[in-house]
Design a protein around this motif. Sequence first.
Motif, PDB file in Angstrom:
ATOM      1  N   THR A  75      24.306   9.355  35.298  1.00  0.00           N
ATOM      2  CA  THR A  75      23.638   9.761  34.057  1.00  0.00           C
ATOM      3  C   THR A  75      22.137   9.716  34.325  1.00  0.00           C
ATOM      4  OG1 THR A  75      23.352   7.545  33.099  1.00  0.00           O
ATOM      5  CG2 THR A  75      25.469   8.670  32.674  1.00  0.00           C
ATOM      6  N   GLU A  76      21.355   9.930  33.288  1.00  0.00           N
ATOM      7  CA  GLU A  76      19.901   9.951  33.442  1.00  0.00           C
ATOM      8  C   GLU A  76      19.356   8.685  34.108  1.00  0.00           C
ATOM      9  OE1 GLU A  76      16.307   9.797  30.314  1.00  0.00           O
ATOM     10  OE2 GLU A  76      17.650  11.517  30.077  1.00  0.00           O
ATOM     11  N   ASN A  77      19.970   7.528  33.811  1.00  0.00           N
ATOM     12  CA  ASN A  77      19.426   6.288  34.382  1.00  0.00           C
ATOM     13  C   ASN A  77      20.491   5.365  34.976  1.00  0.00           C
ATOM     14  OD1 ASN A  77      20.553   5.468  31.950  1.00  0.00           O
ATOM     15  ND2 ASN A  77      18.994   3.927  31.579  1.00  0.00           N
ATOM     16  N   THR A  78      21.658   5.908  35.343  1.00  0.00           N
ATOM     17  CA  THR A  78      22.686   5.048  35.945  1.00  0.00           C
ATOM     18  C   THR A  78      23.310   5.688  37.177  1.00  0.00           C
ATOM     19  OG1 THR A  78      24.520   5.916  34.617  1.00  0.00           O
ATOM     20  CG2 THR A  78      23.360   3.990  33.732  1.00  0.00           C
ATOM     21  N   ASP A  79      23.778   4.800  38.041  1.00  0.00           N
ATOM     22  CA  ASP A  79      24.621   5.172  39.179  1.00  0.00           C
ATOM     23  C   ASP A  79      25.935   4.419  38.993  1.00  0.00           C
ATOM     24  OD1 ASP A  79      22.385   6.416  40.263  1.00  0.00           O
ATOM     25  OD2 ASP A  79      22.073   4.919  41.830  1.00  0.00           O
ATOM     26  N   VAL A  80      27.023   5.134  38.894  1.00  0.00           N
ATOM     27  CA  VAL A  80      28.338   4.512  38.846  1.00  0.00           C
ATOM     28  C   VAL A  80      29.001   4.800  40.187  1.00  0.00           C
ATOM     29  CG1 VAL A  80      30.594   4.418  37.712  1.00  0.00           C
ATOM     30  CG2 VAL A  80      28.520   4.774  36.342  1.00  0.00           C
ATOM     31  N   ALA A  81      29.463   3.729  40.833  1.00  0.00           N
ATOM     32  CA  ALA A  81      30.080   3.879  42.149  1.00  0.00           C
ATOM     33  C   ALA A  81      31.487   3.293  42.136  1.00  0.00           C
ATOM     34  CB  ALA A  81      29.246   3.175  43.212  1.00  0.00           C
ATOM     35  N   SER A  97      34.351   1.769  51.478  1.00  0.00           N
ATOM     36  CA  SER A  97      34.139   3.180  51.173  1.00  0.00           C
ATOM     37  C   SER A  97      33.482   3.222  49.799  1.00  0.00           C
ATOM     38  CB  SER A  97      35.497   3.869  51.139  1.00  0.00           C
ATOM     39  OG  SER A  97      35.424   5.076  50.433  1.00  0.00           O
ATOM     40  N   VAL A  98      32.429   4.024  49.661  1.00  0.00           N
ATOM     41  CA  VAL A  98      31.713   4.121  48.388  1.00  0.00           C
ATOM     42  C   VAL A  98      31.580   5.590  48.010  1.00  0.00           C
ATOM     43  CG1 VAL A  98      29.559   3.608  47.169  1.00  0.00           C
ATOM     44  CG2 VAL A  98      30.372   2.041  48.948  1.00  0.00           C
ATOM     45  N   GLU A  99      31.914   5.904  46.762  1.00  0.00           N
ATOM     46  CA  GLU A  99      31.712   7.249  46.238  1.00  0.00           C
ATOM     47  C   GLU A  99      31.024   7.140  44.889  1.00  0.00           C
ATOM     48  OE1 GLU A  99      34.781  10.231  46.652  1.00  0.00           O
ATOM     49  OE2 GLU A  99      35.937   8.851  47.898  1.00  0.00           O
ATOM     50  N   PHE A 100      30.023   7.989  44.679  1.00  0.00           N
ATOM     51  CA  PHE A 100      29.295   7.995  43.409  1.00  0.00           C
ATOM     52  C   PHE A 100      29.967   8.947  42.430  1.00  0.00           C
ATOM     53  CE2 PHE A 100      26.093   6.758  46.531  1.00  0.00           C
ATOM     54  CZ  PHE A 100      25.629   5.597  45.950  1.00  0.00           C
ATOM     55  N   ASN A 101      30.029   8.543  41.170  1.00  0.00           N
ATOM     56  CA  ASN A 101      30.492   9.434  40.115  1.00  0.00           C
ATOM     57  C   ASN A 101      29.308  10.329  39.763  1.00  0.00           C
ATOM     58  OD1 ASN A 101      32.734   7.800  40.161  1.00  0.00           O
ATOM     59  ND2 ASN A 101      32.490   7.000  38.103  1.00  0.00           N
ATOM     60  N   SER A 102      29.362  11.583  40.175  1.00  0.00           N
ATOM     61  CA  SER A 102      28.248  12.493  39.925  1.00  0.00           C
ATOM     62  C   SER A 102      28.747  13.926  39.890  1.00  0.00           C
ATOM     63  CB  SER A 102      27.187  12.345  41.023  1.00  0.00           C
ATOM     64  OG  SER A 102      26.117  13.227  40.783  1.00  0.00           O
TER      65      SER A 102
END
Length: 158
Positions: A75-81, A97-102
């Motif tokens: 989102t505008e100010n978050t990283d969800v991984a 293993s890391v994947e970003f929700n984007s």
Amino acid sequence: MANDSSIRRTDSASRVIKASPQTIFQAFVNPEALISWLPPKGMSGHIDTFNPREGGTYQLTLTYEMDPSAPGKTTENTDVAQGKFLELVPNKRIVQSVEFNSDDPAFSGEMIQKWLFEDISEGTKVTIICENVPEGIRKEDHDIGLRSTLENLAIFTE
């Protein structure tokens, strides 16, 4: 057109921390401890789910607190991984293993993050190796973030 893996890179950072490998490993597998030191300077975070075992998964949210010029990946100010523990070798290493929700393809794909703990006379040399870093993460920003996280870990464990 270059294939996706040819434009990915590996970033790393290391630091000697005056704490035992056991203390540092425990700071990773306790979710309350982890979220208190993991977010780099200027960010806060919370853990949504956390199952620290090989094959276990987690989800965490990091929030940008100060820098509006660094937009979030989710989102505008978050990283969800979303993460998955690929290896958990007590007091030696953690591979995940890391994947970003984007929605932005520049942040897509699986990044492999290795945390290595080397027992040395001064304490523990902690090394982070991030492979297949999404192209949307600027190297300069990532390097600053990795060093900041290591500094936070040192403050937390020393």
